[in-house]
Write a protein that holds these residues in place. Structure first.
Motif, PDB file in Angstrom:
ATOM      1  N   VAL A   1       0.848  -1.194   0.000  1.00 32.83           N
ATOM      2  CA  VAL A   1       0.000   0.000   0.000  1.00 32.83           C
ATOM      3  C   VAL A   1       0.883   1.243   0.000  1.00 32.83           C
ATOM      4  O   VAL A   1       1.965   1.254   0.589  1.00 32.83           O
ATOM      5  N   LEU A   2       0.411   2.259  -0.679  1.00 39.48           N
ATOM      6  CA  LEU A   2       1.097   3.548  -0.744  1.00 39.48           C
ATOM      7  C   LEU A   2       0.134   4.648  -0.320  1.00 39.48           C
ATOM      8  O   LEU A   2      -1.086   4.480  -0.375  1.00 39.48           O
ATOM      9  N   CYS A   3       0.698   5.762   0.082  1.00 37.01           N
ATOM     10  CA  CYS A   3      -0.135   6.940   0.344  1.00 37.01           C
ATOM     11  C   CYS A   3      -0.648   7.473  -0.998  1.00 37.01           C
ATOM     12  O   CYS A   3      -0.008   7.294  -2.042  1.00 37.01           O
ATOM     13  N   ASP A   4      -1.775   8.143  -0.947  1.00 31.87           N
ATOM     14  CA  ASP A   4      -2.329   8.736  -2.151  1.00 31.87           C
ATOM     15  C   ASP A   4      -1.315   9.681  -2.800  1.00 31.87           C
ATOM     16  O   ASP A   4      -0.516  10.327  -2.111  1.00 31.87           O
ATOM     17  N   ARG A   5      -1.352   9.768  -4.104  1.00 29.32           N
ATOM     18  CA  ARG A   5      -0.370  10.569  -4.838  1.00 29.32           C
ATOM     19  C   ARG A   5      -0.424  12.048  -4.481  1.00 29.32           C
ATOM     20  O   ARG A   5       0.554  12.770  -4.689  1.00 29.32           O
ATOM     21  N   THR A   6      -1.559  12.509  -3.988  1.00 34.26           N
ATOM     22  CA  THR A   6      -1.710  13.940  -3.701  1.00 34.26           C
ATOM     23  C   THR A   6      -1.126  14.352  -2.357  1.00 34.26           C
ATOM     24  O   THR A   6      -0.961  15.552  -2.098  1.00 34.26           O
ATOM     25  N   VAL A   7      -0.823  13.385  -1.484  1.00 38.58           N
ATOM     26  CA  VAL A   7      -0.286  13.737  -0.163  1.00 38.58           C
ATOM     27  C   VAL A   7       1.226  13.576  -0.172  1.00 38.58           C
ATOM     28  O   VAL A   7       1.786  12.824  -0.988  1.00 38.58           O
TER      29      VAL A   7
ATOM     30  N   LYS B   1      -0.838   7.507   8.146  1.00 33.13           N
ATOM     31  CA  LYS B   1      -1.332   6.652   9.230  1.00 33.13           C
ATOM     32  C   LYS B   1      -2.251   5.557   8.681  1.00 33.13           C
ATOM     33  O   LYS B   1      -2.234   4.424   9.159  1.00 33.13           O
ATOM     34  N   SER B   2      -3.049   5.901   7.689  1.00 36.30           N
ATOM     35  CA  SER B   2      -3.939   4.910   7.083  1.00 36.30           C
ATOM     36  C   SER B   2      -3.146   3.825   6.366  1.00 36.30           C
ATOM     37  O   SER B   2      -3.500   2.642   6.414  1.00 36.30           O
ATOM     38  N   ALA B   3      -2.057   4.207   5.698  1.00 34.26           N
ATOM     39  CA  ALA B   3      -1.204   3.231   5.013  1.00 34.26           C
ATOM     40  C   ALA B   3      -0.555   2.292   6.029  1.00 34.26           C
ATOM     41  O   ALA B   3      -0.516   1.068   5.836  1.00 34.26           O
TER      42      ALA B   3
ATOM     43  N   ALA C   1      -2.018  -5.831   4.569  1.00 38.16           N
ATOM     44  CA  ALA C   1      -0.987  -5.596   3.558  1.00 38.16           C
ATOM     45  C   ALA C   1       0.327  -6.153   4.070  1.00 38.16           C
ATOM     46  O   ALA C   1       0.546  -6.258   5.283  1.00 38.16           O
ATOM     47  N   ASP C   2       1.210  -6.526   3.144  1.00 35.83           N
ATOM     48  CA  ASP C   2       2.522  -7.046   3.520  1.00 35.83           C
ATOM     49  C   ASP C   2       3.523  -5.927   3.788  1.00 35.83           C
ATOM     50  O   ASP C   2       4.477  -6.121   4.554  1.00 35.83           O
ATOM     51  N   ALA C   3       3.310  -4.797   3.135  1.00 31.75           N
ATOM     52  CA  ALA C   3       4.263  -3.695   3.275  1.00 31.75           C
ATOM     53  C   ALA C   3       3.612  -2.377   2.887  1.00 31.75           C
ATOM     54  O   ALA C   3       2.634  -2.342   2.130  1.00 31.75           O
ATOM     55  N   ALA C   4       4.183  -1.302   3.421  1.00 34.34           N
ATOM     56  CA  ALA C   4       3.739   0.045   3.069  1.00 34.34           C
ATOM     57  C   ALA C   4       4.962   0.952   3.070  1.00 34.34           C
ATOM     58  O   ALA C   4       5.882   0.767   3.882  1.00 34.34           O
ATOM     59  N   VAL C   5       4.981   1.914   2.169  1.00 36.77           N
ATOM     60  CA  VAL C   5       6.055   2.906   2.165  1.00 36.77           C
ATOM     61  C   VAL C   5       5.553   4.113   2.956  1.00 36.77           C
ATOM     62  O   VAL C   5       4.622   4.803   2.528  1.00 36.77           O
ATOM     63  N   VAL C   6       6.164   4.321   4.121  1.00 39.63           N
ATOM     64  CA  VAL C   6       5.717   5.364   5.053  1.00 39.63           C
ATOM     65  C   VAL C   6       6.940   6.123   5.569  1.00 39.63           C
ATOM     66  O   VAL C   6       8.066   5.876   5.135  1.00 39.63           O
TER      67      VAL C   6
ATOM     68  N   SER D   1      -3.727  -0.667  -2.675  1.00 42.25           N
ATOM     69  CA  SER D   1      -4.586   0.499  -2.428  1.00 42.25           C
ATOM     70  C   SER D   1      -3.734   1.736  -2.239  1.00 42.25           C
ATOM     71  O   SER D   1      -2.549   1.653  -1.885  1.00 42.25           O
ATOM     72  N   TYR D   2      -4.349   2.875  -2.494  1.00 40.91           N
ATOM     73  CA  TYR D   2      -3.769   4.176  -2.151  1.00 40.91           C
ATOM     74  C   TYR D   2      -4.523   4.697  -0.934  1.00 40.91           C
ATOM     75  O   TYR D   2      -5.757   4.741  -0.937  1.00 40.91           O
ATOM     76  N   GLU D   3      -3.795   5.119   0.090  1.00 45.10           N
ATOM     77  CA  GLU D   3      -4.424   5.565   1.332  1.00 45.10           C
ATOM     78  C   GLU D   3      -4.375   7.077   1.467  1.00 45.10           C
ATOM     79  O   GLU D   3      -3.469   7.733   0.956  1.00 45.10           O
ATOM     80  N   ARG D   4      -5.354   7.622   2.199  1.00 49.31           N
ATOM     81  CA  ARG D   4      -5.532   9.080   2.270  1.00 49.31           C
ATOM     82  C   ARG D   4      -4.423   9.791   3.035  1.00 49.31           C
ATOM     83  O   ARG D   4      -4.193  10.977   2.868  1.00 49.31           O
TER      84      ARG D   4
END
Length: 277
Positions: free
Chosen positions: A163-169, A196-198, A207-212, A190-193
């Protein structure tokens, strides 16, 4: 037209000496000055007083600042009895949109200079924003890193839920920069808002991973594991903060800004994993 009639000077009443007259006049003058000062001051309202914070200060801040700013808010309220810090944490883009649409707020702390520029260009900041921190990306994985993720290129493996954060944030924009530098293409589940959501997607094992941000990995404790990657150095993000032009409580807002940029604020931010600007 009336005329002023001259009268001979009156004698002082018996038993009242010139010294007594002087004392009476002085006391009357003091009382008048005291009354005048009270009328000029008027009742104290939010932020009233010369530099004395009172009332509620409303802070719009990027989601990644939640832990550190909550700590600073408690310290601010303790240092200034009678104050309250009301936070609105979220994606920097949605917070900026709220401010430009007239949402009442005193302070805006964004996760990117680009997002702050939206507010500044709209004429909603009082003075120039100041950069107070920097952040860097990490990969958040499940505890123990069961999928063996060691780099950004691993995120492109088939069957891996990312999962990644939404492109706009800001965290989404930074992730796209890092992936481009690495030459890696990822199709996220998914793209998260916001960040923290990611992160929550990983914490809930959805999800297995997120870029945060590294600060969010640190705040999550043993609920996730962080994986550093060299491309993060190319995708760092600055955090600017500003007093807003139509701040309902500018006195308290300025005091909160001072705390964030103070040595005490730096210690809190360092402890959360933020880098110096």
């Amino acid at each position: 037209m009336s005329r002023r009639t001259a009268h001979p000077p009156r004698r002082a009443p018996a038993g009242r000496t010139p010294r007594a007259r002087s004392t009476a006049v002085g006391a009357g003058t003091a009382a008048l000055l005291l009354l005048t000062g009270a009328c000029a001051t008027g009742p104290a309202g939010p932020g009233a007083g010369a530099g004395t914070p009172t009332g509620t200060v409303t802070v719009f801040a990027a989601a990644s600042l939640k832990e550190s700013f909550t700590t600073l808010g408690r310290r601010f309220e303790k240092a200034h009895p009678g104050t309250e810090v009301a936070f609105n944490f979220g994606g920097s883009d949605s917070l900026a949109a709220g401010i430009t649409n007239g949402a009442p707020a005193d302070v805006f702390a964004a996760a990117s200079a680009k997002t702050m520029k939206i507010v500044t260009d709209h004429g909603d900041t009082a003075g120039d924003p100041a950069t107070f921190a920097r952040n860097r990306l990490e990969i958040a994985t499940l505890p123990g890193n069961p999928r063996g993720i060691t780099s950004l290129s691993d995120l492109a493996r088939p069957g891996l839920k990312v999962v990644l954060c939404d492109r706009t944030v800001p965290c989404g924009a930074a992730a796209r920069t890092a992936l481009a530098v690495a030459g890696v293409g990822v199709t996220p589940a998914s793209y998260e808002r916001d960040v923290k959501s990611a992160l929550t997607k990983v914490e809930l094992k959805e999800a297995d991973a997120a870029v945060v941000y590294r600060t969010d990995v640190r705040a999550a404790g043993d609920r996730v594991e962080g994986v550093e990657f060299p491309e993060a150095a190319e995708a760092g993000t600055d955090y600017p903060i500003a007093l807003l032009e139509h701040a309902p409580n500018p006195t308290a807002a300025k005091a909160f800004l001072t705390l964030v940029r103070s040595a005490e604020g730096r210690r809190v931010l360092d402890g959360a994993g933020f880098l110096k600007p």
